[in-house]
Design an enzyme around this catalytic site. Structure first.
Site, PDB file in Angstrom:
ATOM      1  N   HIS A  63       0.898  -1.152   0.000  1.00 50.59           N
ATOM      2  CA  HIS A  63       0.000   0.000   0.000  1.00 50.59           C
ATOM      3  C   HIS A  63       0.936   1.200   0.000  1.00 50.59           C
ATOM      4  O   HIS A  63       1.371   1.660   1.060  1.00 50.59           O
ATOM      5  CB  HIS A  63      -0.849   0.016   1.280  1.00 50.59           C
ATOM      6  CG  HIS A  63      -1.929  -1.016   1.323  1.00 50.59           C
ATOM      7  ND1 HIS A  63      -3.040  -0.942   0.521  1.00 50.59           N
ATOM      8  CD2 HIS A  63      -2.075  -2.139   2.058  1.00 50.59           C
ATOM      9  CE1 HIS A  63      -3.836  -1.977   0.776  1.00 50.59           C
ATOM     10  NE2 HIS A  63      -3.274  -2.726   1.702  1.00 50.59           N
ATOM     11  N   ASP A  92      -1.753  -2.547  -3.985  1.00 51.45           N
ATOM     12  CA  ASP A  92      -3.150  -2.763  -3.577  1.00 51.45           C
ATOM     13  C   ASP A  92      -3.858  -1.415  -3.430  1.00 51.45           C
ATOM     14  O   ASP A  92      -4.337  -1.057  -2.361  1.00 51.45           O
ATOM     15  CB  ASP A  92      -3.162  -3.560  -2.264  1.00 51.45           C
ATOM     16  CG  ASP A  92      -4.541  -4.053  -1.877  1.00 51.45           C
ATOM     17  OD1 ASP A  92      -5.476  -3.894  -2.678  1.00 51.45           O
ATOM     18  OD2 ASP A  92      -4.664  -4.603  -0.765  1.00 51.45           O
ATOM     19  N   LYS A  94      -6.651  -0.257  -4.774  1.00 51.40           N
ATOM     20  CA  LYS A  94      -8.126  -0.258  -4.735  1.00 51.40           C
ATOM     21  C   LYS A  94      -8.691   1.006  -5.371  1.00 51.40           C
ATOM     22  O   LYS A  94      -9.435   1.768  -4.742  1.00 51.40           O
ATOM     23  CB  LYS A  94      -8.648  -0.423  -3.309  1.00 51.40           C
ATOM     24  CG  LYS A  94      -8.223  -1.745  -2.677  1.00 51.40           C
ATOM     25  CD  LYS A  94      -8.829  -1.958  -1.307  1.00 51.40           C
ATOM     26  CE  LYS A  94      -8.493  -3.290  -0.700  1.00 51.40           C
ATOM     27  NZ  LYS A  94      -7.062  -3.426  -0.269  1.00 51.40           N
ATOM     28  N   ASP A  97     -12.821   4.921  -9.034  1.00 50.67           N
ATOM     29  CA  ASP A  97     -13.387   6.194  -9.498  1.00 50.67           C
ATOM     30  C   ASP A  97     -13.684   6.106 -10.993  1.00 50.67           C
ATOM     31  O   ASP A  97     -13.579   5.034 -11.586  1.00 50.67           O
ATOM     32  CB  ASP A  97     -12.398   7.329  -9.183  1.00 50.67           C
ATOM     33  CG  ASP A  97     -13.098   8.639  -8.845  1.00 50.67           C
ATOM     34  OD1 ASP A  97     -14.014   9.041  -9.603  1.00 50.67           O
ATOM     35  OD2 ASP A  97     -12.725   9.257  -7.834  1.00 50.67           O
ATOM     36  N   THR A 101     -10.118   9.922 -13.574  1.00 47.75           N
ATOM     37  CA  THR A 101      -9.494  10.137 -12.265  1.00 47.75           C
ATOM     38  C   THR A 101      -8.540   8.991 -11.940  1.00 47.75           C
ATOM     39  O   THR A 101      -7.427   9.200 -11.439  1.00 47.75           O
ATOM     40  CB  THR A 101     -10.581  10.277 -11.179  1.00 47.75           C
ATOM     41  OG1 THR A 101     -11.416  11.373 -11.541  1.00 47.75           O
ATOM     42  CG2 THR A 101      -9.983  10.520  -9.805  1.00 47.75           C
TER      43      THR A 101
HETATM   44  N1  5IU Z   1      -7.401  -7.028   1.962  1.00 45.02           N
HETATM   45  C1  5IU Z   1      -8.135  -7.783   2.843  1.00 45.02           C
HETATM   46  N2  5IU Z   1      -9.416  -8.133   2.517  1.00 45.02           N
HETATM   47  C2  5IU Z   1     -10.021  -7.762   1.368  1.00 45.02           C
HETATM   48  C3  5IU Z   1      -9.247  -6.972   0.470  1.00 45.02           C
HETATM   49  C4  5IU Z   1      -7.966  -6.631   0.789  1.00 45.02           C
HETATM   50  O1  5IU Z   1      -7.667  -8.145   3.903  1.00 45.02           O
HETATM   51  O2  5IU Z   1     -11.159  -8.138   1.115  1.00 45.02           O
HETATM   52  I1  5IU Z   1     -10.071  -6.380  -1.219  1.00 45.02           I
HETATM   53  C5  5IU Z   1      -6.019  -6.608   2.230  1.00 45.02           C
HETATM   54  C6  5IU Z   1      -5.828  -5.741   3.435  1.00 45.02           C
HETATM   55  C7  5IU Z   1      -4.437  -6.053   3.873  1.00 45.02           C
HETATM   56  C8  5IU Z   1      -4.281  -7.520   3.518  1.00 45.02           C
HETATM   57  O3  5IU Z   1      -3.504  -5.299   3.099  1.00 45.02           O
HETATM   58  O4  5IU Z   1      -5.168  -7.753   2.429  1.00 45.02           O
HETATM   59  C9  5IU Z   1      -4.612  -8.485   4.628  1.00 45.02           C
HETATM   60  O5  5IU Z   1      -3.813  -8.263   5.764  1.00 45.02           O
HETATM   61  P1  5IU Z   1      -3.861  -9.160   7.090  1.00 45.02           P
HETATM   62  O6  5IU Z   1      -3.505 -10.597   6.663  1.00 45.02           O
HETATM   63  O7  5IU Z   1      -2.855  -8.540   7.970  1.00 45.02           O
HETATM   64  O8  5IU Z   1      -5.252  -9.086   7.640  1.00 45.02           O
END
Ligand code: 5IU
Length: 251
Positions: A63, A92, A94, A97, A101
């Site tokens: 991220h 990631d 996400k 928009d 954008t």
């Molecule tokens: N993540 C989720 N669930 C989702 C989506 C993304 O957990 O439905 I879309 C991301 C958030 C984090 C990682 O960056 O996956 C999971 O992290 P943990 O294993 O620490 O929960």
């Protein structure tokens, strides 16, 4: 829910997107279906983590917008590790928009995601045409979330899958259930020692996601980066993920 039919082996999936093909190739070569989520906030931690887990993963999920000292140098260094240890870089972001954008966010922000990400996540909520802007980067749509009370119900899931199948940019989707075989399935919310956090996250085991959902790639965050020994933890998840995948082929 029980899977509808026998799962298709990774090598038999009809993936046409070049980045999807590369991911499958890496999985088979490294015997790994593990994507590590590096939800870390400094360059130093991320580079250290990438070096430690690199040989066990097929992709490193980031991220960028949580990294306090984000710079081009981080990307230069990460690319080096990714090349050396053979894994893809997965932002990631996400996106969610209108196309215009998203294009600005993808290409023009300080993160310059389009310059380095092999994979990006996108909420297909903006519709089919909004996905065009990602060009040759592999798009993974979010069709269902892992968190308690998510709004991604059956109606949304079905429509989101339709958009994903229609778009040539999409190689797979994030979900907590089986999806059509022409898309790769990515499943977060995987942890072997916890069932959730106090912020809505819900965890399943590798065994469950490979067997019940026919997941192709599991995404693990805290299960690895919070471990006392992250390299050992990555290796453990890699082994368990691969064994669970192989077992699910015979179910
Ligand atoms: N993540 C989720 N669930 C989702 C989506 C993304 O957990 O439905 I879309 C991301 C958030 C984090 C990682 O960056 O996956 C999971 O992290 P943990 O294993 O620490 O929960």
């Amino acid at each position: 829910a029980a899977p509808a039919k026998q799962r298709i082996a990774l090598e038999d999936k009809k993936i046409v997107h070049p980045v999807g093909k590369r991911l499958v190739e890496l999985a088979l070569k490294k015997q790994s279906n593990l994507i590590a989520s590096a939800d870390l906030i400094t360059t130093e931690e991320i580079i250290d983590f990438a070096n430690k887990v690199g040989e066990h993963i097929v992709a490193l999920k980031l991220h960028s917008d949580i990294i306090q000292d984000f710079s081009d140098n981080l990307i230069v260094e990460l690319k080096k590790v990714a090349r050396e240890k053979e894994f893809l870089l997965f932002e990631d972001r996400k996106f969610g928009d209108i196309g215009n954008t998203q294009e600005l966010q993808f290409k023009k922000s300080i993160y310059k995601i389009s310059d380095w990400a092999d994979l990006v996540t996108v909420h297909p909520i903006g519709g089919l045409e909004s996905l065009k802007v990602f060009e040759n980067t592999g798009v993974i749509t979010i069709v269902e979330m892992s968190s308690k009370g998510t709004l991604t119900d059956d109606y949304y899931f079905t429509k989101a899958i339709n958009v994903s199948e229609e778009s040539g940019n999409v190689l797979g989707a994030v979900a907590q259930r089986q999806i059509p075989d022409n898309l790769l399935l990515f499943t977060p919310g995987v942890n072997i020692s916890s069932t959730g956090d106090n912020k809505g996250q819900q965890y399943n085991t590798p065994e469950l996601v490979f067997k019940n959902y026919h997941t192709d790639f599991m995404i693990v965050g805290r299960g690895i980066y919070k471990a006392a020994d992250v390299k050992t933890a990555a290796k453990e998840y890699q082994t368990l993920g691969w064994i669970s995948y192989l077992q699910s082929l015979n179910d």
